[in-house]
Motif scaffolding. Structure first.
Motif: not given
Length: 492
Positions: A111-118, A135-143, A179-188
């Protein structure tokens, strides 16, 4: 009680009134006796039903918001180990062992993990190298926001991704997978594979090839900082008591108002969680929230471990279940005609993370597939004090490799035993595994090692229950058409 005269007209009326629209003066219900005076609820009844309404809504908040609380747990946990900027990434360079608490994390990939704060950084660039695993990016609601690597638009060739925050109106340059995220927090979350039993290749791939930075800092991008989280003790799992609601208040405070729909916002607001106000429940509401969290937790655990949805089972004659009931990563039933299967969504997110179509769709030879079970062939829960055997028939349909990992039902994380990696894998353990003459393999589970074939053994803990997940990386057609299927776990 409403009196009815011989003509069928209740006292006080001029015409017949359907009985089903009238309310008796005294009604017995599961929350006790409810009293009315000609339809007016008494003070005690109103207090009772309002308290019950708060309880119902708080339970529903728990069940609907498990995905968001789970992402908040990850955000807080990764922040604790230094992921406080986009260019700071953590790598399981010695694989994910059982010390960190991660919802059903695997011991097989790097695993390689980072948190994005848009909100802090604005549009954020993620460069990934060729050969990167799923690899996956999910938003603050795990979408789901986007895939990267083999299942993503770069198709394993590597590329530049741009994750854009909500309400962004600036220019978006060419040359990116956008990609447009609905949230500020995103998990990479990126994954690399073990090569010849070692993690060196994947670690080097990430450290040499991954770049993450704000688009605004493209000309003066910060140097990437990588650190290991293998062996570290930290928690990424949401609360199951009243503090669950504090976690949700933090999410709502941090994220844009439109991160969720008005109905969900209203549900949260009904128990005091609002975007622009402090969450300060009074003593009575604190008691209600404590009860609601207990019932919500019990409900989620029952949905996961005592499911009543027969579609959860892969086979009519086996105990193995899927994490994606309905086969849709959005949990939309009947192509959406039946709406969102909220129990199926809870079943997944109460025990798992990372939401991507690659895990739900039939993608032969790509991505991964999962089957889980908490019961033996007789239907009994798996117990650490007993000994068990799992037989995987020959020809396991995995292009890359397969693995079996055991988990703790309390934490839904890897079971903590004398084995730091509580698993067996056709890749990581290939030199230890002993196969049967027909190509099948017997894996054993017990607190003490067997007298032979110790390389096939996964340790359990006498005082604890456990459950197992079978993973297939690069699943092949026999998995999807069910011409190959694992045996049930048998007590021996």
């Amino acid at each position: 009680m409403t009196m009815i005269n011989p003509a069928g007209i209740p006292h006080g009326y001029n015409t017949p009134i359907p009985s089903e629209i009238l309310t008796a003066d005294r009604v017995e219900t599961r929350i006790g006796t409810l009293e009315f005076t000609d339809g007016f609820p008494s003070d005690d009844t109103a207090a009772k039903v309002f308290d019950h309404l708060d309880f119902l809504r708080a339970v529903e908040v728990f069940l609907q918001c498990v995905p968001a609380a789970s992402m908040e747990g990850l955000r807080a946990g990764l922040l604790d180990i230094g992921c406080d900027a986009a260019h700071k990434m953590v790598i399981a360079d010695r694989l994910l062992d059982s010390n960190p608490l991660f919802l059903t994390g695997n011991t097989d990939t790097v695993y390689a993990l980072a948190m994005l704060d848009l909100h802090r950084d604005g549009p954020t660039v993620v460069q990934i190298p060729p050969g990167c695993g799923p690899g996956t990016v999910n938003d603050a609601w795990f979408r789901f926001v986007t895939d990267m690597g083999a299942p993503g638009p770069d198709r394993g060739a590597g590329g530049n991704y741009l994750i854009v925050p909500p309400e962004y109106e600036g220019e978006i340059p060419d040359g990116y997978f956008v990609s447009h995220s609905p949230s500020y927090t995103n998990l990479l979350a990126l994954r690399g594979f073990v090569v010849e039993g070692k993690t060196d290749v994947a670690k080097a791939m990430f450290e040499d090839g991954v770049k993450i930075y704000p688009l605004s800092a493209a000309d003066a991008r910060p140097e990437m900082e990588f650190s290991s989280f293998s062996g570290k003790e930290f928690n990424t799992i949401h609360a199951n008591d009243r503090t669950f609601y504090n976690e949700m208040a933090d999410v709502i405070r941090r994220e844009p108002i439109d991160v969720i729909d008005p109905e969900t916002r209203g549900l949260l607001a009904s128990i005091g969680i609002r975007k622009d106000r402090a969450f300060a429940p009074d003593e009575q509401m604190c008691g209600t929230l404590a009860d609601a969290a207990a019932v919500g937790n019990a409900t989620a655990r029952s949905i996961v471990f005592q499911t009543r949805d027969k579609r959860a089972y892969f086979y009519e004659d086996r105990k193995w279940k899927t994490g994606f009931v309905g086969g849709d990563y959005r949990w939309l039933d009947g192509d959406g005609r039946d709406g969102r299967n909220m129990d199926a969504r809870t079943m997944f997110f109460y025990q798992a993370t990372l939401n991507t179509p690659a895990m739900a769709l039939e993608m032969v030879g790509v991505g991964s597939q999962y089957a889980l079970t908490e019961r033996d062939a007789s239907g009994a829960f798996l117990q650490g004090s007993h000994s068990y055997r799992l037989t995987l028939p020959s020809g396991v349909p995995a292009k890359d490799f397969w693995s079996v990992i055991v988990y703790d039902p309390q934490t839904r994380s890897e079971l903590q035993t004398g084995q730091p990696l509580p698993s067996r894998s056709s890749e990581n353990n290939r030199t230890e595994l002993v196969y049967n003459d027909d190509g099948s393999i017997d894996l054993t589970f017990s607190p003490e090692p067997p007298s032979e074939h110790r390389g096939n053994w996964i340790q359990t803990v006498p005082s604890k229950s456990w459950y197992a997940i079978l993973r297939l990386y690069g699943p092949l057609k026999p998995w999807f058409d069910k011409t190959w299927k694992p045996h049930d776990i048998e007590r021996i």
